[in-house]
Enzyme design. Structure first.
Site, mmCIF file in Angstrom:
data_model
loop_
_atom_site.group_PDB
_atom_site.id
_atom_site.type_symbol
_atom_site.label_atom_id
_atom_site.label_comp_id
_atom_site.label_asym_id
_atom_site.label_seq_id
_atom_site.Cartn_x
_atom_site.Cartn_y
_atom_site.Cartn_z
ATOM 1 N N LYS A 57 -2.244 -24.029 12.169
ATOM 2 C CA LYS A 57 -1.258 -23.001 12.559
ATOM 3 C C LYS A 57 -1.613 -22.405 13.925
ATOM 4 C CE LYS A 57 2.244 -20.146 12.237
ATOM 5 N NZ LYS A 57 2.124 -19.094 13.164
ATOM 6 N N ARG A 117 0.831 -1.208 0.000
ATOM 7 C CA ARG A 117 0.000 0.000 0.000
ATOM 8 C C ARG A 117 0.870 1.264 0.000
ATOM 9 N NH1 ARG A 117 -3.960 1.379 4.646
ATOM 10 N NH2 ARG A 117 -2.100 0.590 5.652
ATOM 11 N N SER A 165 4.957 -20.748 9.399
ATOM 12 C CA SER A 165 5.680 -20.599 10.664
ATOM 13 C C SER A 165 7.185 -20.599 10.450
ATOM 14 C CB SER A 165 5.326 -21.729 11.631
ATOM 15 O OG SER A 165 6.094 -21.577 12.810
HETATM 16 C C1 6PG Z 1 5.527 -18.594 13.969
HETATM 17 C C2 6PG Z 1 5.153 -17.695 15.104
HETATM 18 C C3 6PG Z 1 4.600 -16.423 14.550
HETATM 19 C C4 6PG Z 1 4.607 -15.315 15.558
HETATM 20 C C5 6PG Z 1 3.584 -15.471 16.596
HETATM 21 C C6 6PG Z 1 3.909 -14.673 17.823
HETATM 22 O O1 6PG Z 1 5.024 -19.700 13.968
HETATM 23 O O2 6PG Z 1 6.324 -18.181 13.143
HETATM 24 O O3 6PG Z 1 4.209 -18.300 15.920
HETATM 25 O O4 6PG Z 1 3.369 -16.723 13.996
HETATM 26 O O5 6PG Z 1 5.848 -15.206 16.136
HETATM 27 O O6 6PG Z 1 2.395 -15.034 16.057
HETATM 28 O O7 6PG Z 1 2.754 -14.650 18.500
HETATM 29 P P1 6PG Z 1 2.535 -13.811 19.791
HETATM 30 O O8 6PG Z 1 2.856 -12.377 19.422
HETATM 31 O O9 6PG Z 1 1.117 -14.034 20.091
HETATM 32 O O10 6PG Z 1 3.503 -14.344 20.791
#
Ligand code: 6PG
Length: 473
Positions: free
Chosen positions: A184, A34, A130
């Site tokens: 996830k 954006r 992830s």
């Molecule tokens: C991943 C992590 C990623 C992120 C989390 C952190 O799998 O790469 O989980 O998705 O680091 O969302 O989550 P919080 O901010 O809720 O700890």
């Protein structure tokens, strides 16, 4: 000219790294953000990969740059921003094109978006990614939900960019509509539990044994060479060994103990509750983060009650450290068992037919909870794909036989010393409840029947019954 293989919207940290990963794997990618300045900066910094990147100033340009049928990845903040991008893409894309939401979406939103797009002929894929920044750039674990045919069309790219475990790609199609984002979410719930349990052990070593961060780092480092080998234990050792340049103090001692959370842990707990599946290790971890955020209240309460001495009594420190290693492993098993049990229930509820062994296998590399232990989980589900709970897989029975006594010793000592162990004690209580053939719910049933005539079953005869409570006070 429609020259790109794929498009990507959202050049934040995850989006930018994913785009570079895609380009590096030989796929030409059109990118749009954006704020145009971000696109320009991204392109300017892309170095050798620039000839695989088509920077686009508008969404029209982005769509035109991709050869049909067009896959477009959205990597923006979960929630309304995703809906806004989908709406804009709908006006520009054609039937057969695929919109891929690669953010941490709530799977209910993914299910809704999947059905809303159905009649338009556009395909929708909800994809959990992830591995953080590093994973996005060099190989994440990828959990895909949507139709199998949508997945088949994007599979070569996903396989190429994903992490590999002994040559096997850590990317897979897991089921229809919201399956990928659900998995996830549970990955993140388990991540919360894992992190919390590690933090509890750190608390015992710091406050109970009075060890320095450097000493604790060495313990985690040693554990990372054994059964606890995992990314989270590895980074714990690294984090604890860092010294703050400005002050010369261990950095960990200067970090405020107030944990943030973006919501995925909470979602996994909500879904576990909705499905009626106990996920107490994950619940405790989410609650511990909430409690950590109440810093002012905690400070005031410590003033009122006084600081605990965390007196572990007359203990053998080396023996306690050995117990902590096994206790962490045992509580981890219980928390993972809960996460997988939640996925099993969701699979039945939402008719996804989630492949548990495959899920465990694509978590062995790339993702935040990657560990040696996920290899054992993969094997357990390979041997018994419909396993109701990891705790009854033969190899896990053996592991719990080995670890539950150390876990019990650690939890009981810490309870007496006033060292908080919310997730590890919850994991132990879950194990004790799960393994108990006759618990105490007979009393709950009697109480329910007493005040609400809710009836109960009897051990000695079929049917439903009511007790002779009338007149009993
Ligand atoms: C991943 C992590 C990623 C992120 C989390 C952190 O799998 O790469 O989980 O998705 O680091 O969302 O989550 P919080 O901010 O809720 O700890």
């Amino acid at each position: 000219m429609a020259e790109a293989d794929v498009g990507l919207i959202g050049l934040g940290v995850m989006g930018a790294n994913l785009a570079l990963n895609i380009a590096q794997n030989g796929f030409k990618i059109a990118v749009y953000n954006r704020t145009g300045a971000k696109t320009d900066a991204f392109y300017a910094d892309a170095g050798d990969l620039r000839d695989k990147i088509v920077p686009c100033a508008t969404m029209d340009e982005l769509v035109e740059a991709i050869g049909p049928p067009r896959p477009v990845i959205i990597m923006v903040q979960a929630g309304e921003a995703v809906d806004a991008q989908i709406l804009a893409l709908r006006e520009r894309m054609a039937p057969g094109d695929i919109i891929i939401d690669a953010g941490n979406a709530n799977f209910h939103d993914t299910k809704r978006r999947f059905s809303e797009l159905g009649p338009t002929g556009l395909e929708f894929v909800g994809m959990g990614v992830s591995g953080g920044e590093e994973g996005a750039r060099y190989g994440p674990s990828i959990m895909v939900g949507g139709t199998r045919s949508s997945y088949d069309r994007i599979e070569p790219m996903l396989t190429a960019i994903s992490a590999k475990y002994e040559g096997e790609p850590c990317s897979a199609w897991l089921g229809n509509d919201g399956a990928g984002h659900f998995v996830k979410t549970i990955h993140n719930g388990i991540e919360y539990a894992d992190m919390q349990m590690i933090a509890e052990v750190y608390g015992v070593l710091r406050d109970g044994l009075g060890l320095s961060p450097g000493e604790i780092a060495k313990i985690f480092d040693r554990w990372n060479a054994g059964r606890l080998k995992s990314f989270l234990v590895e980074i714990t050792a690294s984090v604890l060994a860092v010294t703050d340049e400005k002050t010369g103090t261990p950095l960990i001692d200067l970090i405020v103990d107030r944990a943030g959370q973006k919501g995925t842990g909470r979602w996994s707990v909500i879904e576990a509750q909705m499905l009626g599946v106990p996920a107490t290790g994950i619940e405790a971890a989410v609650a511990a983060r909430a409690l950590s955020s109440m810093l002012d209240q905690r400070r005031a309460a410590e003033d009122l009650y006084g600081k605990s001495a965390y007196d572990l009594g007359d203990i053998d420190a080396a023996a306690l450290i050995d117990d902590l290693e096994l206790a962490l492993f045992g509580s981890k098993i219980a928390a993972y068992a809960q996460g997988f049990a939640v996925m099993r229930a969701a699979s039945a509820e939402f008719r996804w037919d989630l492949p548990m062994g495959l899920i465990a296998s694509i978590w062995r590399a790339g993702c935040i909870i990657r560990s040696q232990f996920l290899g054992a989980i993969t094997e357990a589900y390979k041997a018994q794909p419909d396993l109701p709970n990891l705790l009854i897989a033969p190899e896990f029975v053996a592991l719990m036989d080995q670890t539950n006594s150390p876990l019990r010793r650690v939890v009981s000592k810490c309870v007496l010393a006033g060292l908080p162990m919310p997730a590890m004690s919850a994991a132990l209580a879950y194990f004790d409840g799960y393994r108990q053939a006759r618990g105490t719910a007979n009393l709950i049933q009697a109480q329910r029947d007493f005040f609400g005539a809710h009836s109960f079953e009897r051990t000695d005869m079929p049917g439903t019954h009511n007790g002779p409570w009338a007149g009993v006070d």
